[in-house]
Motif scaffolding. Sequence first.
Motif, PDB file in Angstrom:
ATOM      1  N   VAL A  38      44.779  19.167  60.124  1.00 45.03           N
ATOM      2  CA  VAL A  38      45.758  19.588  60.886  1.00 45.03           C
ATOM      3  C   VAL A  38      45.943  18.837  62.163  1.00 45.03           C
ATOM      4  N   SER A  39      47.649  18.315  62.449  1.00 47.40           N
ATOM      5  CA  SER A  39      47.420  17.967  63.846  1.00 47.40           C
ATOM      6  C   SER A  39      48.831  18.273  64.136  1.00 47.40           C
ATOM      7  N   GLY A  40      49.259  17.995  65.897  1.00 51.14           N
ATOM      8  CA  GLY A  40      50.592  18.729  65.976  1.00 51.14           C
ATOM      9  C   GLY A  40      50.196  18.959  67.932  1.00 51.14           C
ATOM     10  N   THR A  41      50.930  18.974  68.308  1.00 52.70           N
ATOM     11  CA  THR A  41      51.019  18.439  70.138  1.00 52.70           C
ATOM     12  C   THR A  41      50.662  19.973  70.854  1.00 52.70           C
ATOM     13  N   ALA A  42      50.304  21.019  69.498  1.00 54.67           N
ATOM     14  CA  ALA A  42      49.647  22.879  70.127  1.00 54.67           C
ATOM     15  C   ALA A  42      49.120  22.626  70.167  1.00 54.67           C
ATOM     16  N   VAL A  43      47.764  21.873  69.180  1.00 53.13           N
ATOM     17  CA  VAL A  43      46.859  21.578  68.574  1.00 53.13           C
ATOM     18  C   VAL A  43      45.430  21.212  68.835  1.00 53.13           C
ATOM     19  N   ARG A  70      37.506  10.735  58.271  1.00 52.67           N
ATOM     20  CA  ARG A  70      36.580  11.060  59.425  1.00 52.67           C
ATOM     21  C   ARG A  70      37.378  11.404  60.565  1.00 52.67           C
ATOM     22  N   ASP A  71      35.795  12.397  61.409  1.00 51.97           N
ATOM     23  CA  ASP A  71      36.431  12.770  62.585  1.00 51.97           C
ATOM     24  C   ASP A  71      38.649  13.276  62.746  1.00 51.97           C
ATOM     25  N   VAL A  72      38.408  14.122  62.564  1.00 53.51           N
ATOM     26  CA  VAL A  72      39.631  14.539  62.098  1.00 53.51           C
ATOM     27  C   VAL A  72      39.619  16.233  62.228  1.00 53.51           C
ATOM     28  N   LEU A  73      40.829  17.076  63.192  1.00 49.18           N
ATOM     29  CA  LEU A  73      41.248  18.459  63.406  1.00 49.18           C
ATOM     30  C   LEU A  73      41.339  18.609  61.368  1.00 49.18           C
ATOM     31  N   ALA A  74      40.219  20.294  61.763  1.00 49.12           N
ATOM     32  CA  ALA A  74      40.872  20.854  60.635  1.00 49.12           C
ATOM     33  C   ALA A  74      40.181  22.408  60.450  1.00 49.12           C
ATOM     34  N   VAL A  75      41.444  22.842  59.695  1.00 43.88           N
ATOM     35  CA  VAL A  75      41.207  24.437  59.971  1.00 43.88           C
ATOM     36  C   VAL A  75      40.670  24.984  58.261  1.00 43.88           C
ATOM     37  N   PRO A  76      40.303  26.228  58.053  1.00 45.57           N
ATOM     38  CA  PRO A  76      40.035  26.354  56.257  1.00 45.57           C
ATOM     39  C   PRO A  76      41.605  27.321  56.372  1.00 45.57           C
ATOM     40  N   LYS A 113      51.427  19.672  61.083  1.00 48.46           N
ATOM     41  CA  LYS A 113      51.659  18.860  60.160  1.00 48.46           C
ATOM     42  C   LYS A 113      50.179  18.567  59.279  1.00 48.46           C
ATOM     43  N   THR A 114      50.665  19.326  58.103  1.00 39.97           N
ATOM     44  CA  THR A 114      48.800  19.541  57.194  1.00 39.97           C
ATOM     45  C   THR A 114      48.921  17.484  57.050  1.00 39.97           C
ATOM     46  N   GLY A 115      47.318  17.163  56.843  1.00 41.80           N
ATOM     47  CA  GLY A 115      46.893  15.749  55.857  1.00 41.80           C
ATOM     48  C   GLY A 115      45.781  16.122  55.069  1.00 41.80           C
ATOM     49  N   LEU A 116      44.727  15.991  54.555  1.00 44.41           N
ATOM     50  CA  LEU A 116      43.966  15.654  53.515  1.00 44.41           C
ATOM     51  C   LEU A 116      42.560  16.996  53.612  1.00 44.41           C
TER      52      LEU A 116
END
Length: 450
Positions: A435-440, A393-399, A424-427
């Motif tokens: 996706v997550s990262g310092t620049a995202v 829930r409530d995560v950053l995501a892209v195609p 860094k990729t997740g689910l």
Amino acid sequence: MTGTETYATEETEAVRTPDPGRRRRARTLLVAAGFAVVTAVAIGGALGLGGGGGETPGAPARAGTTVQVTRATLVERTKVEGELGYGAEIPLPVKATGTVTWLPEPGARIERGEELLRVDDRPVVLLHGTLPMYRELGLGTAEDVRPSGPPAPGGAGRPGGPDSGSATEDPTGTGATTGTGTVAETGATTGTGTAAGAPAEDSAAQTATVPMRGMDVLQFESNLSALGYRGFTVDERYTSGTAQAVRRWQKALGLPPTGRVRVGDVVYSSGTVRIGHAGVRPGAAAGENALTYTGTSRKVVVDASALEAAWAVRDTEVTVHLPDGRPVPGKVASVGKRATAPEGGGGDGGSGPGSGPGGAATVPVTVTIADQRAIGRLESGPVTVEYVGRERRDVLAVPVAALVALAEGGHGLETADGTFVAVKTGLFADGRVEVSGTAVREGLKVRIPQ
């Protein structure tokens, strides 16, 4: 001299007057050289090899669609194969003895009060309940219902109950007692007895009819009342009123109106049943394997991998995809506690999950479908069950298509200005990736390369 001058003159004329073929060749070389320079410049610009002073900072590195990094809830859904049907068939506990003279058709629905089969041309009736029929029901005798412990003073009957008699001591002190006993419930017998210095005969007590008691009586009377019969109280006592109602019920079934219910006359189930296959044919002896039954609601059975059955928890909501593709909501009703090895498995001698060439062992998972009308007329067939494996829930995501492989390893995103940021990729779910990262950050525009 003349010859020499003439040579000089001819040489001079040759120099002053250019040859037309030589002039054409020179022009061709110049054009080719210019084309080569232009081509080299174009290639260098495309590869980004040109000088730094001529580069436009905002120019995209590649063409593609631009999307934004958004916040979302990602749900991983997994599909497994299942089978639609009515569940496993269970033998009916038929206790009637004799010859089977009639059987219902497979798939027939039998309601409360209807015939399941006929034995010696006598109907075996379905009633609702959980307590098996284990004894004959009817008006008992004092011997049948004799209470445990010492008998009550003054004769037969339950002390203090509605069937108790009255006893009067002999005031003469001779030790004689007189007693009267009346069975109020049945009105069948009224007896008087006198004992003088000796125990009273209990023959009258043995022939007097008294109510039979028990939870099985309550269960039977509840069914009799549900079928519309009256004249008795629904409780744990089989009274004369119950017997009269039973006689009316027996007449309606074409049975002798005895007022007593034999053990083989009824079969209890938790509700309406659907007849499965017959274990015997008409003319054979009746027995507990004469008929099988199922419930009347269609359900799905999934042979889930024992290693991946963590999703199968009672009341877990799932989606059943019918053979025509229509989705129907379902819910996990039960999960088997015994794993079954696949057919042909265990070739290496192992018996645990995952052993043998056939794959992992499985456990049966039963999924119920509340909206039976949504299934239509389909009674059986292969279906697909979709369940939620993981949820973020409530995560950053892209195609997923926006991910690019970085030269130094891992994944990254290409921003709209042509730079790359590591992530860094997740689910992964539904074509999107966490996706997550310092620049995202949310709202960052990234490019989906074509």
